[in-house]
Design a protein around this motif. Structure first.
Motif, PDB file in Angstrom:
ATOM      1  N   GLY A 237       0.794  -1.221   0.000  1.00 26.14           N
ATOM      2  CA  GLY A 237       0.000   0.000   0.000  1.00 26.14           C
ATOM      3  C   GLY A 237       0.823   1.267   0.000  1.00 26.14           C
ATOM      4  N   THR A 238       1.980   1.252  -0.665  1.00 33.69           N
ATOM      5  CA  THR A 238       2.848   2.441  -0.672  1.00 33.69           C
ATOM      6  C   THR A 238       3.042   3.023  -2.070  1.00 33.69           C
ATOM      7  N   GLY A 239       2.418   2.441  -3.085  1.00 35.19           N
ATOM      8  CA  GLY A 239       2.587   2.953  -4.441  1.00 35.19           C
ATOM      9  C   GLY A 239       1.668   4.139  -4.707  1.00 35.19           C
ATOM     10  N   ASP A 240       1.501   4.449  -5.994  1.00 36.70           N
ATOM     11  CA  ASP A 240       0.643   5.541  -6.416  1.00 36.70           C
ATOM     12  C   ASP A 240      -0.820   5.120  -6.224  1.00 36.70           C
ATOM     13  N   LEU A 241      -1.497   5.770  -5.295  1.00 40.70           N
ATOM     14  CA  LEU A 241      -2.879   5.411  -4.975  1.00 40.70           C
ATOM     15  C   LEU A 241      -3.884   6.450  -5.470  1.00 40.70           C
ATOM     16  N   LYS A 242      -3.444   7.342  -6.344  1.00 40.86           N
ATOM     17  CA  LYS A 242      -4.356   8.380  -6.831  1.00 40.86           C
ATOM     18  C   LYS A 242      -5.521   7.765  -7.594  1.00 40.86           C
TER      19      LYS A 242
ATOM     20  N   SER B 137      -6.944   1.391 -10.419  1.00 41.15           N
ATOM     21  CA  SER B 137      -5.673   0.898 -10.969  1.00 41.15           C
ATOM     22  C   SER B 137      -4.797   0.304  -9.872  1.00 41.15           C
ATOM     23  N   ALA B 138      -4.758   0.973  -8.719  1.00 41.32           N
ATOM     24  CA  ALA B 138      -3.929   0.489  -7.605  1.00 41.32           C
ATOM     25  C   ALA B 138      -4.425  -0.861  -7.108  1.00 41.32           C
TER      26      ALA B 138
ATOM     27  N   ALA C 105      -6.711  -2.303   4.288  1.00 48.07           N
ATOM     28  CA  ALA C 105      -7.898  -2.909   4.898  1.00 48.07           C
ATOM     29  C   ALA C 105      -8.833  -3.459   3.829  1.00 48.07           C
ATOM     30  N   GLU C 106      -8.948  -2.749   2.728  1.00 51.12           N
ATOM     31  CA  GLU C 106      -9.793  -3.219   1.635  1.00 51.12           C
ATOM     32  C   GLU C 106      -9.195  -4.471   0.986  1.00 51.12           C
ATOM     33  N   CYS C 107      -7.886  -4.485   0.798  1.00 50.45           N
ATOM     34  CA  CYS C 107      -7.220  -5.677   0.262  1.00 50.45           C
ATOM     35  C   CYS C 107      -7.461  -6.875   1.176  1.00 50.45           C
TER      36      CYS C 107
END
Length: 419
Positions: free
Chosen positions: A90-95, A99-100, A130-132
């Motif tokens: 959970g540290t990548g681009d989450l904009k 896609s994330a 949490a969603e993952c």
């Protein structure tokens, strides 16, 4: 698909939906590798019922229930499911969340495909994680069980990062990335982290030894674990160990204990390292013996270190194993999204090739040790009463860890996984 998988294909969890009703599965004639390095592998049978290992037998079987699905594993090997104790999902681009999540879903499926049934995520966006986690638990997504941390650091650390993470809007002011300035910050911050679903607090950087101890003690008071980097800067590794954290990550960081002074400055310390800081055996052993005394796990991330010219990591890990420090397998590395080999296997191989662990010790590091460092007592061993997170391998992993690269079968909570 192998012959063994064809045999059971009608019983399975297909795609990302748990469709299998509780049933009974008997895996017979396999060599069972327990997960505890002190237990000698033996040929036997594992009975699975309602997601748990009901029994492990090394005697001839009698009176098998007619409702039992029997799978002959002659010539094959059973181990517990593997665990990577240091990932970042959970540290990548989450904009773009769609896609994330698509990328994370692919990574999680590949983790499970390679026999990784549990992971410890060492800090990321808690709502995303949490969603993952929820998707896996509800059977909507194939993947390992996910346990995650909140990252605590001093305000100077988050100021240094600027706007580089989560858009920078609330950097250091969220439940999962929290700036700690004083002892008064600690209790409410840990309460908020707990509400965000974390299992542990990752103690990261820019904290005094007093604050490290305060965070650790309060985390334990609130039923959470405390996981730390080996060096917190300006605090030294011994300060971290003496705070009673549950694990220390990055064996290479322990070399900074030998730098003179009560505190260490991060820039100067790393400059010394890359100039060829020679490992001091006495300082190293004092550090490791303190960890052993307190039962602190070492998460050495040797593969990460080898890829970043940190040669001390393997040397420190070798000595840690000799002294009896408990070791877990964590990678802190990028996972592929497709059916490609995973870095956990590279970490496991290095623990044998450069750190002197035996194959049985490495399997223990990647199974029961990984479970315990995450506070899990229900998995990591092939024993009655444990969760049936199991791998069936076509060849002997004690001869070559490549046996783990493509498990013949992955069983998660008693359900056979098919991809």
């Amino acid at each position: 698909m192998t012959k063994l998988k064809v045999l059971v294909s009608l019983l399975l969890w297909q795609g990302a939906v748990y469709a299998q009703k509780p049933n009974i599965i008997l895996l017979k004639n396999a060599t069972i590798i327990d997960g505890d390095a002190n237990v000698k592998p033996r040929i036997g049978a594992v009975l699975i019922e309602n997601g748990l290992v009901k029994s492990v037998s090394f005697a001839p079987l009698k009176g098998v229930n007619s409702k039992t699905t029997v799978i002959d594993c002659s010539g094959k090997f059973i181990t517990p499911g593997l665990m990577d104790a240091h990932v970042h999902l959970g540290t990548g681009d989450l904009k773009n969340l769609n896609s994330a999540h698509s990328r994370a879903d692919s990574i999680m499926a590949n983790l499970l495909r390679h026999g990784i049934t549990t992971v410890r995520d060492m800090a990321g966006n808690a709502p995303f994680l949490a969603e993952c986690k929820k998707k896996v638990e509800k059977g909507k997504q194939a993947g390992p069980d996910l346990y995650y941390a909140a990252q605590f650091a001093g305000p100077g650390y988050f100021k240094m990062l600027g706007n580089g993470r989560d858009g920078g809007v609330d950097l250091g002011n969220t439940a999962w990335y929290r700036a700690i300035s004083s002892k008064a910050d600690v209790k409410p911050a840990i309460l908020e982290a707990k509400k965000a679903g974390v299992t542990g607090i990752k103690i990261y950087a820019d904290l005094s030894k007093e604050l490290i101890s305060e965070i650790t003690n309060e985390a334990h008071q609130q039923g959470l674990l405390a996981w730390a980097h080996g060096a917190i800067f300006p605090s030294k590794p011994m300060d971290v160990a003496k705070s009673n954290v549950n694990s220390m990550s990055h064996a290479n960081d322990l070399v900074f204990q030998q730098i003179k002074g009560d505190t260490i400055e991060i820039g100067a310390a790393w400059a010394q390292l890359y100039k060829g800081l020679k490992l001091d055996d006495q300082a190293r052993d004092q550090m490791l013996l303190e960890m052993k005394k307190r039962g602190t796990f070492l998460d050495p991330t040797v593969f990460h270190a080898e890829n970043n010219r940190m040669v001390n990591a393997a040397l420190i890990t070798r000595r840690a194993n000799e002294l009896g420090v408990k070791i877990v397998t964590g990678t802190d590395w990028i996972y592929p999204t497709k059916n490609e080999s995973v870095p956990l296997l590279d970490e496991m191989k290095l623990l044998i090739d450069k750190c002197g662990l035996s194959p049985l010790q490495v399997i223990q590091s990647a199974t029961i040790n990984g479970a315990l460092v995450t506070g899990l007592k229900d998995r990591g061993l092939v024993r009655a009463g444990k969760r049936a997170d199991l791998l069936i391998l076509n060849s002997d992993p004690l001869k070559s860890l490549d046996a783990f690269d493509q498990p013949d079968m992955v069983i998660k909570e008693g359900k056979i996984v098919v991809f």
